[in-house]
Write a protein that holds these residues in place. Structure first.
Motif, PDB file in Angstrom:
ATOM      1  N   LEU A 187      49.670  47.823  49.490  1.00 42.19           N
ATOM      2  CA  LEU A 187      48.776  48.996  49.428  1.00 42.19           C
ATOM      3  C   LEU A 187      48.876  49.163  50.506  1.00 42.19           C
ATOM      4  N   ASP A 188      48.591  51.418  49.520  1.00 40.77           N
ATOM      5  CA  ASP A 188      48.505  51.954  50.672  1.00 40.77           C
ATOM      6  C   ASP A 188      46.274  51.983  51.428  1.00 40.77           C
ATOM      7  N   ILE A 189      46.140  51.143  51.920  1.00 45.10           N
ATOM      8  CA  ILE A 189      44.658  51.270  51.284  1.00 45.10           C
ATOM      9  C   ILE A 189      44.581  50.707  52.986  1.00 45.10           C
ATOM     10  N   VAL A 190      43.675  51.976  53.694  1.00 45.80           N
ATOM     11  CA  VAL A 190      42.936  51.251  55.233  1.00 45.80           C
ATOM     12  C   VAL A 190      41.984  50.950  54.931  1.00 45.80           C
ATOM     13  N   ILE A 191      41.794  49.517  55.713  1.00 49.22           N
ATOM     14  CA  ILE A 191      40.504  48.860  55.302  1.00 49.22           C
ATOM     15  C   ILE A 191      39.322  49.647  56.095  1.00 49.22           C
ATOM     16  N   GLU A 192      38.579  50.409  56.964  1.00 50.15           N
ATOM     17  CA  GLU A 192      37.880  49.965  57.574  1.00 50.15           C
ATOM     18  C   GLU A 192      37.709  52.092  56.816  1.00 50.15           C
ATOM     19  N   GLU A 193      38.483  52.475  55.870  1.00 47.75           N
ATOM     20  CA  GLU A 193      38.662  53.342  55.039  1.00 47.75           C
ATOM     21  C   GLU A 193      37.884  53.091  53.487  1.00 47.75           C
ATOM     22  N   THR A 194      37.235  51.780  53.494  1.00 48.23           N
ATOM     23  CA  THR A 194      37.470  51.588  52.065  1.00 48.23           C
ATOM     24  C   THR A 194      36.068  51.094  51.904  1.00 48.23           C
ATOM     25  N   THR A 195      35.352  51.002  50.720  1.00 45.17           N
ATOM     26  CA  THR A 195      34.342  50.361  50.210  1.00 45.17           C
ATOM     27  C   THR A 195      34.656  48.805  49.843  1.00 45.17           C
ATOM     28  N   TYR A 196      33.488  48.284  50.916  1.00 46.41           N
ATOM     29  CA  TYR A 196      33.767  46.322  50.251  1.00 46.41           C
ATOM     30  C   TYR A 196      33.334  46.313  49.709  1.00 46.41           C
ATOM     31  N   GLU A 197      33.300  46.334  48.508  1.00 49.18           N
ATOM     32  CA  GLU A 197      33.625  45.751  47.253  1.00 49.18           C
ATOM     33  C   GLU A 197      34.524  46.303  46.141  1.00 49.18           C
ATOM     34  N   GLU A 198      35.166  47.340  46.806  1.00 46.60           N
ATOM     35  CA  GLU A 198      36.950  47.582  46.220  1.00 46.60           C
ATOM     36  C   GLU A 198      37.606  46.846  46.721  1.00 46.60           C
ATOM     37  N   LEU A 199      37.415  46.414  47.898  1.00 44.02           N
ATOM     38  CA  LEU A 199      38.223  45.481  49.105  1.00 44.02           C
ATOM     39  C   LEU A 199      38.427  44.608  48.286  1.00 44.02           C
ATOM     40  N   ARG A 200      37.304  43.415  47.673  1.00 36.10           N
ATOM     41  CA  ARG A 200      36.776  42.376  47.588  1.00 36.10           C
ATOM     42  C   ARG A 200      37.434  42.837  45.968  1.00 36.10           C
ATOM     43  N   ALA A 201      37.671  43.462  45.237  1.00 33.68           N
ATOM     44  CA  ALA A 201      37.804  43.740  43.789  1.00 33.68           C
ATOM     45  C   ALA A 201      39.468  43.509  43.806  1.00 33.68           C
ATOM     46  N   LEU A 202      40.640  42.914  44.715  1.00 34.29           N
ATOM     47  CA  LEU A 202      41.943  43.540  44.738  1.00 34.29           C
ATOM     48  C   LEU A 202      42.642  41.669  45.316  1.00 34.29           C
TER      49      LEU A 202
END
Length: 276
Positions: free
Chosen positions: A105-120
């Motif tokens: 996934l092209d997702i940068v952790i520190e540019e993404t919210t906690y809830e968005e990351l936890r949903a993965l």
């Protein structure tokens, strides 16, 4: 040995091979579960304390609750992991700056919210989604596993953080009652110096890949224990650090021969993906 005995042994070996092949083809998950029952060990680690790198990541998906639980159920001294600050200022466990390697996934952790990351949700090492809890753990969940199994928490502060963020991490761990059993590590020396500004007694190790004279002097001057890459470790460096009253951790050692050589240098800890 009689001819009939030789024939019996050969036939038995062929039978085991055929049965194993059928199990792997018909039940591919059997192969993965069988692998997980195997554990490489250092039989004579002496006084060296072993640390599970990103949990028992040689057998389970790194930095997940199953990896932490597996390490907790074994004889490791500590469980190592990494913490990032999310876009909305919360703390989440992951090693890389993005999720390309572990999830595609092209997702940068520190540019993404906690809830968005936890949903993965992620697939396990065998490419299946059969394991539960395959998501990015919270800092709280990681500490709870360390507490549950009475393991030292070895927590890497990823990337350079603001002083307030470093202090908030320490405060969160203190609120869980595990501050005295947490070792803070980081490649960013500033993170550790900021930590010590408010928490002078914090157990801290400076991560160094090359362990240059300049890096070793930084550790000595700031009374930071060492966390060194094994490929650049020498007995002379270990002796110098010990003479300064500092402890030495070594990463990431997965072979028994290498571990034995590193042990002979006198290190205090060895961090590994698979060795116990």
């Amino acid at each position: 040995m009689e001819p009939w005995q030789i024939i019996a042994i050969v036939l038995a070996a062929l039978l085991v091979f055929c049965v194993t092949s059928v199990l792997v083809v018909v039940f591919p998950q059997w192969k993965a579960s069988e692998k997980r029952r195997k554990q490489v060990r250092i039989w004579d680690k002496g006084e060296v304390k072993m640390i599970a790198h990103r949990g028992l990541s040689g057998l389970y998906m790194e930095n997940t609750l199953p990896a932490f639980e597996a390490a907790g159920q074994r004889s490791y001294y500590g469980i190592e992991t990494d913490v990032h600050v999310t876009k909305d200022g919360k703390f989440i466990v992951a090693h890389d700056d993005d999720l390309k390697r572990i999830a595609g996934l092209d997702i940068v952790i520190e540019e993404t919210t906690y809830e968005e990351l936890r949903a993965l949700r992620f697939k396990d090492m065998n490419g299946k989604s059969e394991e539960k809890n395959l998501y990015l753990p919270s800092l709280n969940e990681y500490i709870e596993v360390c507490k549950k199994y009475d393991k030292q928490a070895i927590l890497e502060l990823k990337n350079e953080m603001k002083a307030e963020e470093v202090w908030a991490i320490a405060e969160a761990i203190k609120a869980q009652g595990w501050y005295e059993r947490t070792t803070f590590i980081s490649f960013a020396g500033e993170n550790l110096l900021r930590l010590r500004e408010k928490y002078a007694d914090a157990d801290a190790q400076f991560l160094a890949e090359d362990s240059t004279d300049e890096e070793i002097e930084f550790m000595i001057q700031n009374k930071l224990d060492a966390d060194l890459c094994w490929t650049h470790l020498t007995k002379a460096k270990v002796d110098r650090l010990h003479a300064a009253g500092l402890k030495v951790n070594c990463w990431t050692v997965d072979g028994r021969v290498c571990a034995t050589l590193i042990k002979s240098c006198g290190v205090d800890f060895i961090t590994s993906n698979i060795l116990e």
